[in-house]
Design an enzyme around this catalytic site. Structure first.
Site: not given
Ligand code: 8YV
Length: 329
Positions: A160-162, A182, A242-244, A273, A291
């Site tokens: 996607g964008r990132i 996907r 850097t996602s989840r 987390e 994060h």
């Molecule tokens: C945010 C992030 O700082 O935007 C997101 O999905 O993971 C982070 O970069 C955080 O979620 C703020 O709620």
């Protein structure tokens, strides 16, 4: 015209001052100036009275919380792009609109991804620890040898964008771009990034030097990098997330990192987390961040601006620009 009542907006965390000031001007805003965490009970109290709730990733807006929402709660304007902490189905069933803040944190998060790739491959955190410890005895031909990233293969999961912003940066560092998504991206984008699409994630994983997670966490991507898939990676591979945290089986990855079955990991996010698998803390081949992928002053103000625009348009009777639709995730 009679002046419309300002919506009661409850914000769960401390936001940048300029955003809070503007919120106070526009809305009947209830801020959390000392940033004390709101537990599930506090969230329930909030949704009972708020017209608009502004949560962040640290708030679990689950079915139980939403079941207690008063009929006046019409909008959840999330401060952040990821919405995996919000039960979207319950929100939809209750007719509550959900918005997020896409786009404005793309470049910052891509920068952090690149920083983690470099930091892990070139042992930056380890080197810094050596200097700070006072143990550094001076330059040596075999001291702190890392891995060259120029000429290596980067596999991006989630284009996607990132993901695309990571690819643009990575090309400048001489990495070749591979991706799994996907859907295949537009041919023009593939061409611009000289990106190779892998329909099979398994096949891509087995051939990458660096793997970056850039997809959202959804029921479909929970443990996408499962113990089985992690085993497909070569022992020289570096994983960056850097996602989840939930997208990777953190325990399985930790076991492999400690046994040398994976070269390293750069992690900005974790499954539970702020708890982290304690074993990870003992490993030198991992770089661990709290994060902070989108944590720039500019990014956080842009995110706040988006939240304000979403609330204001909604309160004025229009469709807010960043509506989240379950099917998008
Ligand atoms: C945010 C992030 O700082 O935007 C997101 O999905 O993971 C982070 O970069 C955080 O979620 C703020 O709620």
């Amino acid at each position: 015209m009679p002046e419309r009542k300002k919506p009661l907006v409850i914000v769960t965390r401390k936001l940048p001052d300029v955003i809070e000031t503007r919120m106070m001007e526009l809305f009947d805003a209830r801020l959390n100036l000392d940033d004390g965490p709101m537990d599930q009970n506090a969230l329930i109290e909030a949704v009972k009275v708020a017209d608009v709730l502004v949560p962040t990733v640290t708030d679990r807006i689950d079915a139980r919380v939403l079941s207690q929402a008063g009929p006046q709660l019409r909008l959840i304007a999330n401060f952040g792009t990821g919405v995996d902490h919000i039960d979207l189905k319950s929100a939809r069933q209750r007719g509550i609109t959900v918005t997020n803040t896409p786009g404005v944190l793309t470049e910052d998060t891509a920068d952090m991804t690149m920083a983690l790739i470099l930091a892990t491959a070139r042992r930056i955190a380890e080197g810094e620890r050596l200097v700070r410890s006072g143990q550094w005895k001076g330059w040596g031909p075999t001291l702190m040898l890392g891995t060259r990233i120029w000429g290596k293969r980067l596999g991006i999961i989630g284009m996607g964008r990132i993901g695309q912003a990571v690819a643009r940066r990575a090309r400048g560092f001489g990495l070749s771009i591979h991706y799994h998504n996907r859907r295949r991206v537009h041919p023009e984008i593939e061409q611009e990034l000289e990106a190779t699409y892998w329909e099979s994630l398994d096949q891509m994983l087995a051939r990458m030097d660096v793997v970056s997670i850039n997809c959202p966490h959804t029921p479909a991507t929970f443990h996408l990098l499962s113990a089985r898939r992690l085993k497909l990676l070569r022992p020289t591979t570096i994983v960056v997330n850097t996602s989840r945290g939930e997208v990777i089986d953190e325990n399985a990855m930790t076991r492999m990192l400690s046994k040398g079955e994976l070269a390293g990991a750069g992690l900005d996010v974790f499954e539970q987390e702020p708890a982290i698998n304690p074993k990870l803390l003992t490993l030198d081949n991992v770089v661990l961040l709290p994060h902070m992928g989108s944590a720039t002053n500019e990014g956080r103000i842009d995110m706040g601006e988006k939240v304000i625009v979403n609330i204001k348009t909604f309160a004025d009777g229009h469709k807010p620009p960043d509506r989240v639709i379950e099917a998008m995730f």
